[in-house]
Design a protein around this motif. Sequence first.
Motif, PDB file in Angstrom:
ATOM      1  N   VAL A 360      70.610  81.198  93.187  1.00 23.82           N
ATOM      2  CA  VAL A 360      69.307  80.574  93.423  1.00 23.82           C
ATOM      3  C   VAL A 360      69.465  79.212  94.085  1.00 23.82           C
ATOM      4  O   VAL A 360      68.701  78.843  94.989  1.00 23.82           O
ATOM      5  CB  VAL A 360      68.510  80.466  92.100  1.00 23.82           C
ATOM      6  N   ASN A 361      70.463  78.432  93.675  1.00 21.03           N
ATOM      7  CA  ASN A 361      70.674  77.115  94.287  1.00 21.03           C
ATOM      8  C   ASN A 361      71.083  77.238  95.749  1.00 21.03           C
ATOM      9  O   ASN A 361      70.676  76.420  96.585  1.00 21.03           O
ATOM     10  CB  ASN A 361      71.722  76.319  93.509  1.00 21.03           C
ATOM     11  N   TYR A 362      71.887  78.252  96.071  1.00 21.37           N
ATOM     12  CA  TYR A 362      72.238  78.479  97.479  1.00 21.37           C
ATOM     13  C   TYR A 362      70.993  78.836  98.285  1.00 21.37           C
ATOM     14  O   TYR A 362      70.800  78.353  99.407  1.00 21.37           O
ATOM     15  CB  TYR A 362      73.271  79.596  97.594  1.00 21.37           C
ATOM     16  N   LEU A 363      70.154  79.684  97.719  1.00 21.28           N
ATOM     17  CA  LEU A 363      68.945  80.090  98.429  1.00 21.28           C
ATOM     18  C   LEU A 363      67.990  78.918  98.627  1.00 21.28           C
ATOM     19  O   LEU A 363      67.426  78.735  99.715  1.00 21.28           O
ATOM     20  CB  LEU A 363      68.245  81.211  97.649  1.00 21.28           C
ATOM     21  N   LYS A 364      67.807  78.117  97.592  1.00 18.62           N
ATOM     22  CA  LYS A 364      66.932  76.949  97.709  1.00 18.62           C
ATOM     23  C   LYS A 364      67.398  76.012  98.827  1.00 18.62           C
ATOM     24  O   LYS A 364      66.589  75.457  99.571  1.00 18.62           O
ATOM     25  CB  LYS A 364      66.889  76.181  96.394  1.00 18.62           C
ATOM     26  N   SER A 365      68.708  75.848  98.940  1.00 18.75           N
ATOM     27  CA  SER A 365      69.265  74.892  99.898  1.00 18.75           C
ATOM     28  C   SER A 365      69.375  75.439 101.314  1.00 18.75           C
ATOM     29  O   SER A 365      69.288  74.674 102.283  1.00 18.75           O
ATOM     30  CB  SER A 365      70.658  74.437  99.436  1.00 18.75           C
ATOM     31  N   LEU A 366      69.539  76.745 101.444  1.00 23.07           N
ATOM     32  CA  LEU A 366      69.934  77.289 102.747  1.00 23.07           C
ATOM     33  C   LEU A 366      68.969  78.296 103.361  1.00 23.07           C
ATOM     34  O   LEU A 366      69.142  78.689 104.517  1.00 23.07           O
ATOM     35  CB  LEU A 366      71.317  77.942 102.613  1.00 23.07           C
ATOM     36  N   LEU A 367      67.943  78.738 102.612  1.00 24.78           N
ATOM     37  CA  LEU A 367      67.030  79.754 103.157  1.00 24.78           C
ATOM     38  C   LEU A 367      66.265  79.262 104.386  1.00 24.78           C
ATOM     39  O   LEU A 367      65.906  80.066 105.255  1.00 24.78           O
ATOM     40  CB  LEU A 367      66.023  80.197 102.088  1.00 24.78           C
ATOM     41  N   ASP A 368      65.990  77.968 104.467  1.00 32.68           N
ATOM     42  CA  ASP A 368      65.197  77.461 105.592  1.00 32.68           C
ATOM     43  C   ASP A 368      66.038  77.208 106.840  1.00 32.68           C
ATOM     44  O   ASP A 368      65.499  76.842 107.890  1.00 32.68           O
ATOM     45  CB  ASP A 368      64.443  76.188 105.201  1.00 32.68           C
ATOM     46  N   ASP A 369      67.352  77.430 106.752  1.00 30.10           N
ATOM     47  CA  ASP A 369      68.262  77.215 107.878  1.00 30.10           C
ATOM     48  C   ASP A 369      68.443  78.534 108.624  1.00 30.10           C
ATOM     49  O   ASP A 369      68.898  79.530 108.052  1.00 30.10           O
ATOM     50  CB  ASP A 369      69.609  76.704 107.354  1.00 30.10           C
ATOM     51  N   SER A 370      68.105  78.566 109.903  1.00 34.03           N
ATOM     52  CA  SER A 370      68.187  79.805 110.683  1.00 34.03           C
ATOM     53  C   SER A 370      69.623  80.282 110.879  1.00 34.03           C
ATOM     54  O   SER A 370      69.850  81.429 111.278  1.00 34.03           O
ATOM     55  CB  SER A 370      67.511  79.614 112.046  1.00 34.03           C
ATOM     56  N   ARG A 371      70.594  79.412 110.603  1.00 35.69           N
ATOM     57  CA  ARG A 371      71.999  79.826 110.716  1.00 35.69           C
ATOM     58  C   ARG A 371      72.474  80.599 109.484  1.00 35.69           C
ATOM     59  O   ARG A 371      73.541  81.213 109.499  1.00 35.69           O
ATOM     60  CB  ARG A 371      72.891  78.594 110.911  1.00 35.69           C
ATOM     61  N   THR A 372      71.699  80.552 108.414  1.00 34.60           N
ATOM     62  CA  THR A 372      72.062  81.251 107.173  1.00 34.60           C
ATOM     63  C   THR A 372      71.771  82.736 107.312  1.00 34.60           C
ATOM     64  O   THR A 372      70.817  83.146 107.971  1.00 34.60           O
ATOM     65  CB  THR A 372      71.248  80.685 105.989  1.00 34.60           C
ATOM     66  N   ASP A 373      72.607  83.542 106.666  1.00 38.57           N
ATOM     67  CA  ASP A 373      72.382  84.986 106.601  1.00 38.57           C
ATOM     68  C   ASP A 373      72.430  85.417 105.142  1.00 38.57           C
ATOM     69  O   ASP A 373      73.322  85.010 104.394  1.00 38.57           O
ATOM     70  CB  ASP A 373      73.455  85.744 107.380  1.00 38.57           C
ATOM     71  N   VAL A 374      71.450  86.220 104.717  1.00 39.99           N
ATOM     72  CA  VAL A 374      71.414  86.777 103.365  1.00 39.99           C
ATOM     73  C   VAL A 374      71.645  88.278 103.487  1.00 39.99           C
ATOM     74  O   VAL A 374      70.927  88.959 104.221  1.00 39.99           O
ATOM     75  CB  VAL A 374      70.071  86.501 102.668  1.00 39.99           C
ATOM     76  N   VAL A 375      72.646  88.766 102.769  1.00 36.94           N
ATOM     77  CA  VAL A 375      72.997  90.189 102.840  1.00 36.94           C
ATOM     78  C   VAL A 375      72.810  90.807 101.456  1.00 36.94           C
ATOM     79  O   VAL A 375      73.494  90.443 100.504  1.00 36.94           O
ATOM     80  CB  VAL A 375      74.461  90.387 103.316  1.00 36.94           C
TER      81      VAL A 375
END
Length: 470
Positions: A360-375
């Motif tokens: 959850v902490n990774y998602l909170k910090s990185l979801l708004d970054d277009s360079r992030t990928d969630v698999v």
Amino acid sequence: MKNNVYNIIHHGAVDGVTGSCHELNIAGKDGILVDCGLFQGEEKSMDGAGANQLEIEFPIEHIRALVVTHCHIDHVGRIPYLLAAGFEGPIICTIPTAKLLPLILEDALHIGVTKNKSLIDRFLKIIEERIVAVEYGKWHDIALTAKGKELKIKFSPAGHVIGSAYVECELQEKKNTHQILFSGDLGATHTPILISPNAPKGTDVLILESTYGDKNHKGRKERREVLKSIIEHCFRDRGVVIIPAFSIGRTQELLYEFEHIIHEFGENKAHDKGNWEDVEVVIDSPLANNFTEVYKTLRDYWDYEAQDRIKEGRHPLAFDQMTTIGDHEEHLSTVKYLKKTARPTIVIAASGMCTGGRVVNYLKSLLDDSRTDVVFVGYQSYGTPGRDIQKYGPRNGYVELDGKRYDINAQVYTLRGYSAHADQEGLLNFVRDMEKKPKEIRLVHGDDRTKRAFKEVLEKEFPNIEILIP
């Protein structure tokens, strides 16, 4: 199939895929429970239990034993509440599950019940005293109070996670023998590390999971290629790859697959500034790290392929490119570092449906970054943040995490081939391979649409079997 000898009651996993809890009730005087798991998202039981109502409200005075198919939280997470309700019987499971169960219950207690270490230690002592570990393939007698009736159970490998089993129950009454089989969660064929399930000779009644009863997965080689190509594409985005995964089972399977990819393609480009042998795989879950250590001690239960890799001198669950994150401070500093640098890194963190845990902490910090990928590599239940990210991420929508909205600019992928559950063909083969076909199949552990679709397929292939959706 009506009879006066026994009845099957479903206390969970009938309105979705979580909260597994099924009762074999013997003439109202004796009974066993098969699993006692937590609900996630919006899923509930027939008696109103759900994610916010965990107390056991069905009668348990007649329950002689709890039989555990495997130790995923949606199959064992309500055990503390079962004991609080007054259950005093044995907890029967396989030998690997006996080693893993205290770990997952300790974590569940710490997160959802109390931070008091002495209370947790007392509870774990009770659990360890109650556990009865049984070998695969060995019949185990369960003491009943009713005269003239005898019950025994047997575990067989289910191929879902290490220690997982389907349970055959044989109830002897006068000169009649009744056979009831609980599938638990059946694994996909050729799941990494695990021995694939083989169907039993037969049963009268089959309680069958149906998570992917309407879908077929990719083959092992194909899904590994898809995983490799997704990660390579993610690294071209120059950001962090977040893989929400369950601490037990999925995390170890992913490590196994990444070790194989790195071994085979180490000198090949993974991205423009590095080869696969330079890829960093971060496991940020103390529970997953503990489970991985236990997995290493259970090599006797690994499949032949995994054992051969050990003989070759390889270390499928402890390779050079793998980093484990320990305490909470190290976790927070890792999140902060990756947010600042967006360094291409694969992060595997619990929980698998994003309902809590460090992911959850990774998602909170990185979801708004277009360079992030969630698999996503596993099923996402209705009402969970994982399901919302899966659904709204491709539309650049948002997700609520801990009551706050977070915009989703990350790329979102779903890799269905890595489910730990059998697909439609695997479930059909489980029935096909029985010499003695069941008279009745009850479909549980699936959403309504999936169960209805699978019911039609079963009825078409097995017209002489009664197919029920409880």
